[in-house]
Scaffold this motif. Structure first.
Motif, PDB file in Angstrom:
ATOM      1  N   ALA A 122       0.839  -1.211   0.000  1.00 41.31           N
ATOM      2  CA  ALA A 122       0.000   0.000   0.000  1.00 41.31           C
ATOM      3  C   ALA A 122       0.869   1.253   0.000  1.00 41.31           C
ATOM      4  O   ALA A 122       0.572   2.232  -0.704  1.00 41.31           O
ATOM      5  CB  ALA A 122      -0.936  -0.010   1.205  1.00 41.31           C
ATOM      6  N   ALA A 123       1.936   1.226   0.775  1.00 42.23           N
ATOM      7  CA  ALA A 123       2.848   2.369   0.800  1.00 42.23           C
ATOM      8  C   ALA A 123       3.498   2.568  -0.567  1.00 42.23           C
ATOM      9  O   ALA A 123       3.665   3.701  -1.039  1.00 42.23           O
ATOM     10  CB  ALA A 123       3.913   2.175   1.877  1.00 42.23           C
ATOM     11  N   ARG A 124       3.865   1.466  -1.203  1.00 42.73           N
ATOM     12  CA  ARG A 124       4.466   1.552  -2.529  1.00 42.73           C
ATOM     13  C   ARG A 124       3.466   2.091  -3.551  1.00 42.73           C
ATOM     14  O   ARG A 124       3.829   2.816  -4.488  1.00 42.73           O
ATOM     15  CB  ARG A 124       4.968   0.166  -2.932  1.00 42.73           C
ATOM     16  N   ALA A 125       2.181   1.766  -3.394  1.00 46.73           N
ATOM     17  CA  ALA A 125       1.162   2.279  -4.311  1.00 46.73           C
ATOM     18  C   ALA A 125       1.119   3.803  -4.273  1.00 46.73           C
ATOM     19  O   ALA A 125       1.039   4.471  -5.314  1.00 46.73           O
ATOM     20  CB  ALA A 125      -0.204   1.692  -3.961  1.00 46.73           C
ATOM     21  N   ALA A 126       1.166   4.362  -3.062  1.00 44.61           N
ATOM     22  CA  ALA A 126       1.199   5.823  -2.941  1.00 44.61           C
ATOM     23  C   ALA A 126       2.480   6.380  -3.540  1.00 44.61           C
ATOM     24  O   ALA A 126       2.474   7.420  -4.227  1.00 44.61           O
ATOM     25  CB  ALA A 126       1.064   6.219  -1.471  1.00 44.61           C
ATOM     26  N   GLU A 127       3.587   5.690  -3.295  1.00 49.08           N
ATOM     27  CA  GLU A 127       4.871   6.149  -3.828  1.00 49.08           C
ATOM     28  C   GLU A 127       4.863   6.181  -5.349  1.00 49.08           C
ATOM     29  O   GLU A 127       5.436   7.079  -5.972  1.00 49.08           O
ATOM     30  CB  GLU A 127       5.996   5.234  -3.330  1.00 49.08           C
ATOM     31  N   ASN A 128       4.210   5.200  -5.975  1.00 45.80           N
ATOM     32  CA  ASN A 128       4.127   5.187  -7.440  1.00 45.80           C
ATOM     33  C   ASN A 128       3.472   6.461  -7.964  1.00 45.80           C
ATOM     34  O   ASN A 128       3.941   7.063  -8.939  1.00 45.80           O
ATOM     35  CB  ASN A 128       3.333   3.965  -7.910  1.00 45.80           C
ATOM     36  N   ALA A 175      -1.360  -2.300 -10.099  1.00 41.96           N
ATOM     37  CA  ALA A 175      -2.297  -1.425 -10.804  1.00 41.96           C
ATOM     38  C   ALA A 175      -1.781   0.013 -10.808  1.00 41.96           C
ATOM     39  O   ALA A 175      -1.798   0.687 -11.845  1.00 41.96           O
ATOM     40  CB  ALA A 175      -3.683  -1.501 -10.163  1.00 41.96           C
ATOM     41  N   THR A 176      -1.312   0.486  -9.656  1.00 46.70           N
ATOM     42  CA  THR A 176      -0.826   1.866  -9.594  1.00 46.70           C
ATOM     43  C   THR A 176       0.439   2.044 -10.413  1.00 46.70           C
ATOM     44  O   THR A 176       0.704   3.135 -10.924  1.00 46.70           O
ATOM     45  CB  THR A 176      -0.566   2.296  -8.141  1.00 46.70           C
ATOM     46  N   TRP A 177       1.228   0.995 -10.555  1.00 47.86           N
ATOM     47  CA  TRP A 177       2.448   1.043 -11.373  1.00 47.86           C
ATOM     48  C   TRP A 177       2.114   1.328 -12.834  1.00 47.86           C
ATOM     49  O   TRP A 177       2.922   1.898 -13.564  1.00 47.86           O
ATOM     50  CB  TRP A 177       3.185  -0.290 -11.225  1.00 47.86           C
ATOM     51  N   LYS A 178       0.892   0.967 -13.252  1.00 49.70           N
ATOM     52  CA  LYS A 178       0.454   1.264 -14.606  1.00 49.70           C
ATOM     53  C   LYS A 178      -0.374   2.561 -14.670  1.00 49.70           C
ATOM     54  O   LYS A 178      -0.200   3.382 -15.569  1.00 49.70           O
ATOM     55  CB  LYS A 178      -0.385   0.102 -15.156  1.00 49.70           C
ATOM     56  N   ILE A 179      -1.303   2.704 -13.718  1.00 50.27           N
ATOM     57  CA  ILE A 179      -2.213   3.853 -13.756  1.00 50.27           C
ATOM     58  C   ILE A 179      -1.450   5.160 -13.646  1.00 50.27           C
ATOM     59  O   ILE A 179      -1.710   6.125 -14.389  1.00 50.27           O
ATOM     60  CB  ILE A 179      -3.253   3.761 -12.617  1.00 50.27           C
ATOM     61  N   ALA A 180      -0.487   5.235 -12.721  1.00 48.96           N
ATOM     62  CA  ALA A 180       0.194   6.499 -12.455  1.00 48.96           C
ATOM     63  C   ALA A 180       0.912   7.050 -13.688  1.00 48.96           C
ATOM     64  O   ALA A 180       0.698   8.212 -14.065  1.00 48.96           O
ATOM     65  CB  ALA A 180       1.142   6.346 -11.272  1.00 48.96           C
ATOM     66  N   PRO A 181       1.776   6.287 -14.375  1.00 55.26           N
ATOM     67  CA  PRO A 181       2.418   6.865 -15.569  1.00 55.26           C
ATOM     68  C   PRO A 181       1.452   7.096 -16.714  1.00 55.26           C
ATOM     69  O   PRO A 181       1.624   8.043 -17.500  1.00 55.26           O
ATOM     70  CB  PRO A 181       3.480   5.832 -15.943  1.00 55.26           C
TER      71      PRO A 181
END
Length: 513
Positions: A122-128, A175-181
């Motif tokens: 979860a922390a990594r998701a925010a970091e992404n 998911a965030t690794w893709k959504i964010a960029p």
């Protein structure tokens, strides 16, 4: 002894009930499926039903794509500055942190990840989101001046609607690794989460709604890959497909999207080697080997699932390794002391158990493993397993098991280690342990993998390109490399003077002064 206590010595190990079904998120609203279908999502710790999930079909995908298409072409998102988009991404990161514990517990309920590891995800998701918010403002172009005649420049522009298809392991972070960029670059997105782990995607959609992201910029369609995923891949208004999952599915996706010349980013399977030479720091190498394959319940794409151990230290290292594996704490994923929880789904448990049987039939020795205790029988638990006396041509050494299973293969020389490391179809990651740094660099260069770590476990640097060689994927994501996929280059030529222009069709006319 392994930790197997489901009562947790006074800990609260009850999962919070989920009161609402998981709906699609389309054009800023939560909606049911157009055709009214539902399916169950299970808690892998008990295999009880957590909730029902809307079963998406081509109709739902089409609604989501049309919403994303409108948001890109007619809405404000495609016209925003990178700085404005970055503000939204930071607000999403803030909200993920506010809801971090809820997200972590949902991830545990849906996937069986141990809570201590789910909190890290979860922390990594925010970091992404924070990382790519900053990267968005750093996107630059190039200039190509031609004396005083031309100024030519190239800029990155968003492509349009991206189809994001994510796997069931660490679904929130991936998911965030893709959504964010994707959003940072100015595209809009339709996310199709894995059907075995849909809950954090639904919560992420609630967060997007909470921060008032413009409608249609981010959409979620639940469902099965062969229906909803296939419709997304084939949709004519989706030029980008980013997929993380198994190699066979990746091949199918590329075939189905090839007629439309779609662009693909594929992070696929792995069977990554950990090469331990006899001059390595064996204490640190042992820690890294154990963590690298048994963390995340062994359901990790970059897992070091093949130990290549130099034969001069093989006996000592395997004995120490077996003792450590026996002591791994297998138990309830909400217990902070648990190190390995249940696998994601009964079907996947059966697949992993098939490989355990196959390894024994092939002649490998199961040094650690066996049946799980009765109190874990309801869930998808598999004991952390170590096979020794393994040959590189065995199926357990060649095929991705994607569970808490390590195979140990001996080697004698550096050249043999490299041949063994490269002797699989995959090429995602590699790990090299030696005090001889010249050899370390030499081996890292020769192993066929997209990434290699020297004297380190898998420590990610978000600026670096992430991806694999051979059957482990196509393309790279991470840092500015993500924008190679999520943007197009546009070249603009500007004349600075009256350069000569050839004149056709003037024969017989009065010459222009």
């Amino acid at each position: 002894m392994s930790h197997v206590d489901l009562k947790g010595a006074g800990l609260n190990l009850e999962f919070e009930p989920i009161s609402r079904p998981a709906l699609h998120f389309i054009d800023g609203q939560f909606v049911e499926s157009a055709e009214g279908g539902w399916f169950d999502t299970l808690n892998p710790t008990t295999n009880d039903v957590l909730t029902q999930v809307a079963e998406g079909t081509a109709s739902d995908v089409d609604r989501a794509v049309e919403a994303a298409y409108r948001a890109f072409h007619d809405g404000p998102w495609g016209k925003m500055s990178a700085k404005e988009r970055a503000r939204y991404l930071v607000r999403i990161a803030d909200a993920i942190e506010r809801h971090g514990e809820e997200l972590a517990r949902l991830e545990v309920a849906d996937t069986g990840l141990p809570i201590s590891q789910a909190r890290g995800q979860a922390a990594r998701a925010a970091e992404n989101f924070r990382f790519f918010a900053e990267m968005a403002t750093r996107m630059t172009g190039e200039t190509f001046p031609v004396g005083d005649q031309f100024l030519n420049y190239a800029i990155r522009v968003p492509v349009g609607v991206a189809g994001l298809i994510t796997p069931w392991n660490t679904p929130l972070m991936l998911a965030t690794w893709k959504i964010a960029p994707c959003l940072a670059a100015g595209n809009t997105a339709v996310l199709k989460p894995a059907e075995w782990s849909p809950l954090t995607a639904t919560k992420l959609a609630e967060i997007v709604q909470e921060v008032d992201l413009p409608p249609g910029v981010f959409n979620v369609v639940h469902g099965f890959g062969e229906v909803a995923g296939d419709a997304l891949v084939k949709h004519p208004k989706v030029p980008l497909i980013s997929f993380t999952g198994e190699t066979t599915t990746g091949r199918t996706i590329m075939k189905n999207g090839s007629d439309a010349l779609k662009r693909f980013s594929m992070e696929l399977g792995g069977k990554s080697p950990v090469v331990v030479f006899d001059d390595a720091d064996l204490d640190r190498a042992l820690d890294a080997v154990v963590f690298g394959v048994y963390s995340l319940n062994g359901e990790r794409c970059t897992a070091g699932s093949r130990l290549l151990i130099q034969d001069s230290i093989r006996e000592e290292f395997e004995a120490r390794l077996a003792e450590r594996v026996r002591r791994i704490r297998l138990g309830h994923p909400l217990d902070p002391a648990t190190e390995v929880g249940p696998l994601i789904h009964p079907e996947h448990k059966r697949r992993v158990e098939h490989y355990l049987d196959l390894g024994r039939r092939e002649g490998a020795t199961m040094a650690v493993g066996g049946e799980v205790p009765r109190e874990l029988a309801r869930g998808n638990f598999v004991r952390p397993t170590l096979f020794v006396n393994v040959r590189n041509d065995m199926c357990i050494a060649q095929e991705e098991i994607f569970g808490p299973v390590l195979v140990s293969i001996p080697f004698t020389t550096e050249e043999e280690a490299i041949q063994l490391a490269n002797g699989v179809q995959y090429g995602l990651a590699a790990y090299i342990w030696t005090r001889d740094l010249e050899r370390a660099h030499r081996v890292a260069r020769r192993i066929e993998s997209g990434m290699a770590w020297i004297n380190s476990q898998n420590v990610r640097d978000l600026r670096t390109p992430f991806g694999g060689m051979k059957q482990s994927g196509v393309g790279r994501e991470g840092g500015h490399y993500s924008f190679e996929f999520y943007t197009e280059w546009k070249t603009v030529h500007v004349a600075l003077g009256q350069h000569p222009i050839p004149r056709f069709g003037v024969s017989g006319m009065e010459t222009r002064s």
